[in-house]
Design a protein around this motif. Structure first.
Motif, short mmCIF file in Angstrom:
data_model
loop_
_atom_site.label_atom_id
_atom_site.label_comp_id
_atom_site.label_asym_id
_atom_site.label_seq_id
_atom_site.Cartn_x
_atom_site.Cartn_y
_atom_site.Cartn_z
N ARG A 1 -7.15 15.09 -8.52
CA ARG A 1 -8.44 14.45 -8.83
C ARG A 1 -9.05 13.77 -7.61
O ARG A 1 -10.15 13.22 -7.69
CB ARG A 1 -8.24 13.42 -9.94
CG ARG A 1 -7.79 14.02 -11.26
CD ARG A 1 -7.72 12.97 -12.37
NE ARG A 1 -6.71 11.96 -12.11
CZ ARG A 1 -6.95 10.69 -11.80
NH1 ARG A 1 -8.20 10.26 -11.69
NH2 ARG A 1 -5.96 9.83 -11.59
N PHE A 2 -8.35 13.78 -6.49
CA PHE A 2 -8.80 13.06 -5.29
C PHE A 2 -9.32 14.01 -4.22
O PHE A 2 -8.70 15.05 -3.96
CB PHE A 2 -7.65 12.22 -4.72
CG PHE A 2 -7.13 11.17 -5.66
CD1 PHE A 2 -6.12 11.47 -6.56
CD2 PHE A 2 -7.67 9.90 -5.65
CE1 PHE A 2 -5.63 10.50 -7.43
CE2 PHE A 2 -7.19 8.92 -6.53
CZ PHE A 2 -6.18 9.22 -7.41
N THR A 3 -10.44 13.67 -3.61
CA THR A 3 -10.99 14.42 -2.49
C THR A 3 -11.33 13.45 -1.37
O THR A 3 -12.03 12.45 -1.61
CB THR A 3 -12.25 15.19 -2.88
OG1 THR A 3 -11.94 16.12 -3.92
CG2 THR A 3 -12.81 15.96 -1.68
N ALA A 4 -10.82 13.73 -0.18
CA ALA A 4 -11.16 12.93 1.00
C ALA A 4 -12.11 13.73 1.88
O ALA A 4 -11.92 14.92 2.09
CB ALA A 4 -9.90 12.56 1.77
N PRO B 1 0.83 -1.21 0.00
CA PRO B 1 0.00 0.00 0.00
C PRO B 1 0.87 1.26 0.00
O PRO B 1 1.95 1.28 0.57
CB PRO B 1 -0.78 -0.12 1.32
CG PRO B 1 -0.68 -1.56 1.73
CD PRO B 1 0.63 -2.03 1.22
N GLU B 2 0.35 2.31 -0.64
CA GLU B 2 1.02 3.61 -0.61
C GLU B 2 0.01 4.66 -0.17
O GLU B 2 -1.17 4.62 -0.56
CB GLU B 2 1.60 3.98 -1.97
CG GLU B 2 0.59 3.96 -3.10
CD GLU B 2 1.19 4.33 -4.45
OE1 GLU B 2 2.28 4.95 -4.47
OE2 GLU B 2 0.56 4.01 -5.46
N LEU B 3 0.47 5.60 0.66
CA LEU B 3 -0.43 6.62 1.18
C LEU B 3 -0.90 7.54 0.07
O LEU B 3 -0.11 8.09 -0.67
CB LEU B 3 0.27 7.44 2.26
CG LEU B 3 -0.61 8.46 2.97
CD1 LEU B 3 -1.68 7.76 3.82
CD2 LEU B 3 0.23 9.39 3.84
N LEU B 4 -2.22 7.72 0.02
CA LEU B 4 -2.82 8.57 -1.02
C LEU B 4 -3.29 9.90 -0.41
O LEU B 4 -3.02 10.96 -0.93
CB LEU B 4 -4.00 7.82 -1.63
CG LEU B 4 -4.57 8.27 -2.94
CD1 LEU B 4 -3.52 8.26 -4.03
CD2 LEU B 4 -5.75 7.37 -3.33
N MET B 5 -4.02 9.82 0.68
CA MET B 5 -4.58 11.02 1.31
C MET B 5 -4.55 10.85 2.82
O MET B 5 -4.70 9.75 3.34
CB MET B 5 -6.04 11.23 0.88
CG MET B 5 -6.26 11.45 -0.59
SD MET B 5 -5.80 13.10 -1.12
CE MET B 5 -7.17 14.06 -0.50
N TYR B 6 -4.42 11.99 3.50
CA TYR B 6 -4.40 11.99 4.96
C TYR B 6 -5.19 13.20 5.44
O TYR B 6 -4.99 14.31 4.96
CB TYR B 6 -2.95 12.05 5.44
CG TYR B 6 -2.77 12.58 6.83
CD1 TYR B 6 -2.34 13.89 7.05
CD2 TYR B 6 -3.03 11.77 7.92
CE1 TYR B 6 -2.18 14.37 8.32
CE2 TYR B 6 -2.87 12.26 9.20
CZ TYR B 6 -2.44 13.56 9.40
OH TYR B 6 -2.28 14.03 10.66
N THR B 7 -6.11 12.99 6.38
CA THR B 7 -6.86 14.11 6.95
C THR B 7 -6.94 13.95 8.46
O THR B 7 -6.90 12.84 8.99
CB THR B 7 -8.30 14.18 6.40
OG1 THR B 7 -8.92 12.90 6.55
CG2 THR B 7 -8.32 14.57 4.94
#
Lengths: 111, 114
Positions: A60-63, A44-50
């Motif tokens: 193109r990504f929204t968390a 796995p690779e980190l895509l988003m962090y909130t």
């Protein structure tokens, strides 16, 4: 009941579609929320962090995090075949040694 | 570019064998982790280490042990492999304890115990 629930899919969409991936959780102490992407035969690779509630956008990504509903989402706009992967949600109370992962949703974007 | 490598991509062992899985990271990270990944269950933490010769149990340590003699290397040991330990094993590393510090994963070792 699992601490983190994630629909395993599989999910198949045409290229250009908007993709919505979701997780629910039961532990209200979670404060840190992450999305990982895992390609076949890779780690796995980190895509988003909130942190806490709210939205975060990166290309193109929204968390999105809704702590009141214990629900997090990942939206992918203008999906591409290269987005085909398994997406894992993860969350933690404080340190990254107590992360809890969802089972992962397998996404296929068809050209 | 951070790199986490694992000694084997695929491994087949027999019940009762002692199994060593090795992980090496090249970014001088303090923290290293071992997870197993099973369909429908996601990633579950087996052991982690914050420093050399230091180890702490994760959520499912039973049947496993670990060793960290050098900062860059973290080994997972199955003392007597059993069929329920057939799984994908993932190693990860991160720079410090703080959240927001990315865990970098290796490619995984798919272990089959017959």
């Amino acid at each position: 009941q699992k601490e983190v629930e994630q629909d395993p899919g599989p999910l198949s969409v045409p290229e250009g579609a908007i993709v919505s991936l979701n997780c629910t959780y039961s532990n209200s102490a979670f404060q840190y929320f992450m999305w990982y992407r895992q390609y076949s035969r890779k780690g796995p690779e980190l895509l988003m962090y909130t942190y806490s509630s709210g939205n975060k956008e990166d290309g193109r990504f929204t968390a999105q995090v809704d702590k009141s509903s214990k629900y997090i989402s990942l939206f992918i706009r203008d999906s591409q075949p290269s987005d085909s992967a398994t997406y894992l949600c993860a969350m933690s109370r404080r340190n990254n040694n107590d992360m809890r992962f969802g089972a992962g949703t397998r996404l296929t974007v068809k050209p | 570019d951070v790199k986490v490598t694992q000694s084997s991509r695929y491994l087949v062992k027999r019940t009762g064998e002692k199994v060593f899985l090795e992980c090496v990271q090249d970014m001088d990270h303090e923290n290293m982790f071992w997870y197993r990944q099973d369909p429908g269950l996601g990633l579950r933490l087996i052991y982690f280490s914050y420093d050399v010769k230091m180890k702490e149990k994760g959520d499912i340590p039973e049947g496993y042990s670990v060793s960290r003699e050098k900062k860059e290397r973290f080994s997972l040991i199955l003392e007597s492999a059993s069929t329920n330990q057939t799984s994908m094993y993932l190693c990860a590393s991160s720079a410090d304890r703080g959240l927001g510090d990315t865990q970098y994963f290796g490619p995984g070792t798919r272990l089959t115990v017959l």
